[in-house]
Motif scaffolding. Structure first.
Motif: not given
Length: 370
Positions: A195, A2-4
Motif C-alpha cells: 500500500m 491504494d493510498t491511505f
C-alpha cells in the motif's frame, strides 16, 4: 496501489515505538504503528537483559541519564498500575580486591550527580551475609534496580495504545518514500498487503534499521552512521546462586560480565562486548559463540568462585546500535526543532537503557509532535 491518509506513522514496534504509539494515542492522535517483522519486539527489545536500570553510570549531561531516571519512575508506576510483571530485586556492584573497592566512592559520587542517591556501602562481610555465595571485599547496593518481563510490558503498552485508537500493522516493511513540499511523507509499504501511505507526521523508531530506513525515504534529513555491538548471554544450569543482580566494578569502559535474573529465577550472565565489522542489520548472526564460555567462566569466577564452566549454557544474544564516531554513545532524538523537513522525529542509537527509558522517551516525542 491504494493510498491511505494517516496523521502519524511510527516505524518499529519494539518497546520504544510501542511506547510512543501509546503516548500519541493517549494525546488523541491518529496513530498507525508499522512493524516489518511478524511479531512485535523481535529484535533489540526481545534480546536484552530486561533490567530496570537505576541510572548510575551515564554522563549526567546525557539523554541516557535524563531518560533513565525519569523512565525508571514511570516504568515502575506503569507496571504497578497495569499489573505488568516486574520485581524491584536490587543489585550489588561488587569489588573483589582493594583497588576495586577504592572505586566504589567515585561510583557513588557519579550516581549522585545523576540523581541516584540511594546507593549504600557494604563491607565484604555484610555483602557475603546477604549473598553467601558471593566473593567480595566490599560492595554497593542499588535498591532501585529491578527486572521486568519485556514482552509482557510491550503487550500492556500496545493494549493501551490500541484501546485509545492506535492501529498496528505487522509484516509491513517501508520500502521507500519521499517527503512532499508541504512536509507530509509518502511511504511505500511492502509485504503481504502492499500500500501507499501519506502521513502528516512520521516517527522513525526502527532501532537497528533506523539509519537504513531514513536513507530510503527521499528528502529526509541526514542520518548518522551506526555501529553494532553484539552481546552474548550464557544461562546457568541449575538454581541461581544469588537473590539479586550482581555486577562487577566497571573496568576498561564496560560493565563487565554480570549476573541478571529473570522473573522465573533463571540466572544468566552477560552481555560481553563484540564489535561487529558489518553494520548491515540484515547480516546479523544472533547465534551464541560457545568458544566464549571459558572467558565467561573466568570473569564470573572473580565474584562467584564456585561457578563451573560446564554449567554455562549458550543462551541468546542481542545487538546494540551506537552512533558511529561519538565520543560518548548517547541517544539521539531529532525532532522538528533540529531539522526543517516537517513534524517528524528520528531516534538513533537507542540502546541500553532504552527499555528503562521507553516511557520517558515517549513523553518527549509526544511533546515534540504537539
Amino acid at each position: 496501489m491504494d493510498t491511505f491518509d494517516v496523521d502519524t506513522v511510527i516505524a518499529g514496534a519494539g518497546v520504544i515505538g510501542i511506547a510512543i504509539a501509546r503516548a500519541l494515542a493517549l494525546a488523541g492522535k491518529d496513530v498507525l504503528l508499522l512493524e516489518k517483522n511478524a511479531l512485535i519486539g523481535e529484535e533489540t527489545s526481545a534480546r536484552n537483559s530486561e533490567v530496570i536500570h537505576a541510572g548510575i553510570y551515564y554522563d549526567p549531561r546525557s539523554l541516557k541519564a535524563q531518560h533513565c531516571l525519569r523512565g525508571k519512575a514511570l516504568l515502575y508506576a506503569f507496571c504497578e498500575e497495569r499489573v505488568a510483571p516486574y520485581r524491584r530485586c536490587g543489585k550489588m556492584i561488587v569489588a573483589t580486591d582493594d583497588q576495586e573497592a577504592e572505586k566504589l566512592t567515585s561510583i557513588v559520587e557519579h550516581a549522585r550527580a545523576n540523581g541516584v542517591d540511594d546507593l549504600t556501602f557494604l563491607d565484604g562481610r555484610e555483602a557475603m551475609t546477604i549473598e553467601p555465595a558471593l566473593t567480595a571485599v566490599a560492595a554497593l547496593r542499588s535498591p532501585s534496580t529491578g527486572i521486568v518481563d519485556s514482552h509482557a510490558l510491550m503487550l500492556a503498552l500496545l493494549g493501551e495504545a490500541e484501546a485509545h485508537g492506535a492501529q498496528t500493522l505487522l509484516r509491513a516493511r517501508i520500502i521507500g518514500g519521499e517527503v512532499k513540499p508541504d512536509g507530509q511523507v509518502r511511504l511505500d509499504i511492502g509485504g503481504p498487503a502492499p500500500m501507499r501511505l501519506r502521513a502528516r507526521s512520521f516517527v522513525n523508531a526502527a532501532g537497528l534499521w533506523a539509519t537504513d530506513l531514513t536513507r530510503r525515504i527521499e528528502g529526509m534529513p541526514p542520518a548518522p552512521d551506526l555501529e553494532f555491538v553484539k552481546g552474548n548471554y550464557f544461562t546457568l544450569s541449575g538454581k541461581a546462586p544469588f537473590s539479586q543482580l550482581i555486577y562487577p566494578v566497571p573496568r576498561d569502559g564496560g560493565l563487565g560480565v554480570h549476573l541478571t535474573l529473570d522473573l522465573g529465577g533463571q540466572a544468566k550472565f552477560g552481555p560481553d562486548t563484540d564489535w561487529l565489522a558489518d553494520s548491515d542489520p540484515a547480516h546479523i548472526d544472533y547465534g551464541v559463540d560457545e568458544t566464549r564460555r571459558a572467558a565467561f567462566a573466568a570473569a564470573i569466577r572473580q565474584y562467584w568462585k564456585d561457578v563451573r564452566e560446564e554449567d554455562l549454557l549458550p543462551g541468546y544474544s542481542g545487538v546494540r546500535p551506537k552512533i558511529a564516531g561519538a565520543a560518548y554513545p548517547d541517544f539521539r532524538i531529532e525532532g522538528p526543532g533540529s531539522h526543517e523537513v516537517g513534524p517528524h522525529v528520528f531516534l538513533y542509537g537507542i540502546e541500553s537503557p532504552g527499555l528503562t527509558a521507553c516511557l520517558s522517551i515517549a513523553e518527549t516525542v509526544a511533546r515534540m509532535l504537539g
